[in-house]
Design a protein around this motif. Sequence first.
Motif, mmCIF file in Angstrom:
data_model
loop_
_atom_site.group_PDB
_atom_site.id
_atom_site.type_symbol
_atom_site.label_atom_id
_atom_site.label_comp_id
_atom_site.label_asym_id
_atom_site.label_seq_id
_atom_site.Cartn_x
_atom_site.Cartn_y
_atom_site.Cartn_z
ATOM 1 N N UNK A 66 0.626 -10.548 11.130
ATOM 2 C CA UNK A 66 0.517 -9.380 10.743
ATOM 3 C C UNK A 66 1.487 -8.599 9.789
ATOM 4 N N UNK A 67 2.675 -8.805 10.078
ATOM 5 C CA UNK A 67 3.557 -8.232 9.116
ATOM 6 C C UNK A 67 3.464 -8.892 7.807
ATOM 7 N N UNK A 68 3.185 -10.067 7.628
ATOM 8 C CA UNK A 68 3.127 -10.881 6.174
ATOM 9 C C UNK A 68 1.891 -10.277 5.285
ATOM 10 N N UNK A 69 1.039 -9.622 5.939
ATOM 11 C CA UNK A 69 -0.001 -8.903 5.078
ATOM 12 C C UNK A 69 0.179 -7.333 5.080
ATOM 13 N N UNK A 70 1.285 -7.018 5.600
ATOM 14 C CA UNK A 70 1.269 -5.558 5.815
ATOM 15 C C UNK A 70 1.431 -4.850 4.223
ATOM 16 N N UNK A 71 1.732 -5.710 3.118
ATOM 17 C CA UNK A 71 1.873 -5.089 1.916
ATOM 18 C C UNK A 71 0.395 -4.742 1.233
ATOM 19 N N UNK A 72 -0.397 -5.357 1.784
ATOM 20 C CA UNK A 72 -1.883 -4.943 1.322
ATOM 21 C C UNK A 72 -2.315 -3.470 1.541
ATOM 22 N N UNK A 77 9.902 -6.374 11.013
ATOM 23 C CA UNK A 77 10.691 -5.593 10.045
ATOM 24 C C UNK A 77 11.134 -6.527 9.060
ATOM 25 N N UNK A 78 11.427 -7.897 9.406
ATOM 26 C CA UNK A 78 11.790 -8.629 8.160
ATOM 27 C C UNK A 78 10.587 -9.114 7.156
ATOM 28 N N UNK A 79 9.678 -9.267 7.874
ATOM 29 C CA UNK A 79 8.373 -9.915 7.039
ATOM 30 C C UNK A 79 7.590 -8.820 6.605
ATOM 31 N N UNK A 80 7.544 -7.606 7.022
ATOM 32 C CA UNK A 80 6.960 -6.438 6.570
ATOM 33 C C UNK A 80 7.708 -6.084 5.261
ATOM 34 N N UNK A 81 8.907 -6.111 5.276
ATOM 35 C CA UNK A 81 9.936 -5.493 4.155
ATOM 36 C C UNK A 81 9.640 -6.564 2.964
ATOM 37 N N UNK A 82 9.483 -7.803 3.198
ATOM 38 C CA UNK A 82 9.268 -8.961 2.410
ATOM 39 C C UNK A 82 7.859 -8.673 1.736
ATOM 40 N N UNK A 83 6.947 -8.751 2.458
ATOM 41 C CA UNK A 83 5.405 -8.351 1.886
ATOM 42 C C UNK A 83 5.482 -7.058 1.129
ATOM 43 N N UNK A 84 6.142 -6.202 1.603
ATOM 44 C CA UNK A 84 5.875 -4.858 0.619
ATOM 45 C C UNK A 84 6.680 -5.132 -0.503
ATOM 46 N N UNK A 85 7.708 -6.077 -0.522
ATOM 47 C CA UNK A 85 8.499 -6.008 -2.065
ATOM 48 C C UNK A 85 7.510 -7.014 -2.805
ATOM 49 N N UNK A 94 4.266 -6.988 -2.703
ATOM 50 C CA UNK A 94 2.980 -6.190 -3.156
ATOM 51 C C UNK A 94 3.596 -5.240 -4.210
ATOM 52 N N UNK A 95 4.769 -4.589 -3.982
ATOM 53 C CA UNK A 95 5.381 -3.581 -5.188
ATOM 54 C C UNK A 95 5.613 -4.600 -6.543
ATOM 55 N N UNK A 96 6.071 -5.632 -6.506
ATOM 56 C CA UNK A 96 6.243 -6.315 -7.783
ATOM 57 C C UNK A 96 5.137 -7.145 -8.229
ATOM 58 N N UNK A 97 4.230 -7.647 -7.269
ATOM 59 C CA UNK A 97 2.944 -8.393 -8.042
ATOM 60 C C UNK A 97 1.955 -7.450 -8.232
ATOM 61 N N UNK A 98 1.780 -6.460 -7.443
ATOM 62 C CA UNK A 98 0.735 -5.401 -7.496
ATOM 63 C C UNK A 98 -0.556 -6.130 -7.505
ATOM 64 N N UNK A 99 -0.901 -7.186 -6.831
ATOM 65 C CA UNK A 99 -2.011 -7.990 -6.888
ATOM 66 C C UNK A 99 -2.282 -8.516 -5.350
ATOM 67 N N UNK A 100 -3.473 -8.273 -4.748
ATOM 68 C CA UNK A 100 -3.760 -8.474 -3.502
ATOM 69 C C UNK A 100 -3.920 -9.886 -3.366
ATOM 70 N N UNK A 101 -4.536 -10.898 -4.384
ATOM 71 C CA UNK A 101 -4.642 -12.066 -4.340
ATOM 72 C C UNK A 101 -3.231 -12.768 -4.272
ATOM 73 N N UNK A 106 13.188 -4.652 -0.145
ATOM 74 C CA UNK A 106 12.037 -3.923 -0.317
ATOM 75 C C UNK A 106 12.304 -2.521 -0.964
ATOM 76 N N UNK A 107 13.644 -1.954 -0.834
ATOM 77 C CA UNK A 107 13.993 -0.787 -1.659
ATOM 78 C C UNK A 107 14.148 -1.011 -3.160
ATOM 79 N N UNK A 108 14.841 -1.992 -3.313
ATOM 80 C CA UNK A 108 14.853 -2.384 -4.799
ATOM 81 C C UNK A 108 13.434 -2.697 -5.698
ATOM 82 N N UNK A 109 12.583 -3.164 -4.962
ATOM 83 C CA UNK A 109 11.168 -3.504 -5.466
ATOM 84 C C UNK A 109 10.563 -2.055 -5.566
#
Length: 273
Positions: free
Chosen positions: A89-95, A168-176, A178-185, A262-265
């Motif tokens: 669930x958290x690994x997909x949160x960046x969507x 929290x660990x993998x949600x932060x990673x997923x968000x980072x 998402x912010x850097x790649x900006x692509x769902x694929x 995630x904050x840096x991203x």
Amino acid sequence: MTAIATTGLRARTVGPTFLTHTAILTGRQLRAAWRMPAFLVMNLIQPIIWLLLFGQLFKAIVEIPGFGNGQSYLEFLTPGIVMMMALFGSAWSGTVYIQDMQRGVMDRFLTSPTNRGALIVSTLVYQSILAICQSLVVVGIAFWAGARFEGGLTGILLLLLGVVLLTAVFCSLSNAVALLARDQTALIGISQILTLPLMFLSSAIMDTKLSPQWVQNVAAYNPFEWAVIVGREALSATPDWASLWAHVGLLAALTVVMATLATSAFRAYQRSA
């Protein structure tokens, strides 16, 4: 004196603003989830199938010498399935971030007085709430299926602590990402590459004492395994408290690292927007 008064006023307003904005943004995501309950149910289907199917299919595994500590396989498996659900669930949160970028919502947030920290923390709070609710459902189904957890209420609370930290660990990673790649694929691909190996290189399904030595070595550095250990020790009749709190500490430290990432991203996204 004026400068001191201004600084004091800012100190008094930053905290409430952050908390208020975090609550509002978390509520926004919870309302969106409430409008699509089928999505929440679908997230539970696979873990429940794994729990009930594997719990019956491999229940004789506990008879292998050296496996587990006298638990049934269902009891052994439940913490692993709970953490698996939190991981996926958290690994997909960046969507959520990517959807906001595509719809222009993120740009509107950045041009408004919205607290930047609240944008990040609200996602972590939202995912943690979902993970806790889903974890309680899975534990309840395991209990209904015959599992008994000697850790009691304290054990369940510690299990949920592990769930929150892993989320929290993998949600932060997923968000980072998402912010850097900006692509769902790209986000989906990276999530798939990470989650499945992390799950199988752990004791979620099979006791690592029966795995090859290299798997045991990798599992020792696997944050998913840390969470599984926390959950399994918490629910056991005789927890290894030293191991439990050591792995809680590792997860907490990694949470800080990933939140910083995630904050840096987010800052990088702001600069390029």
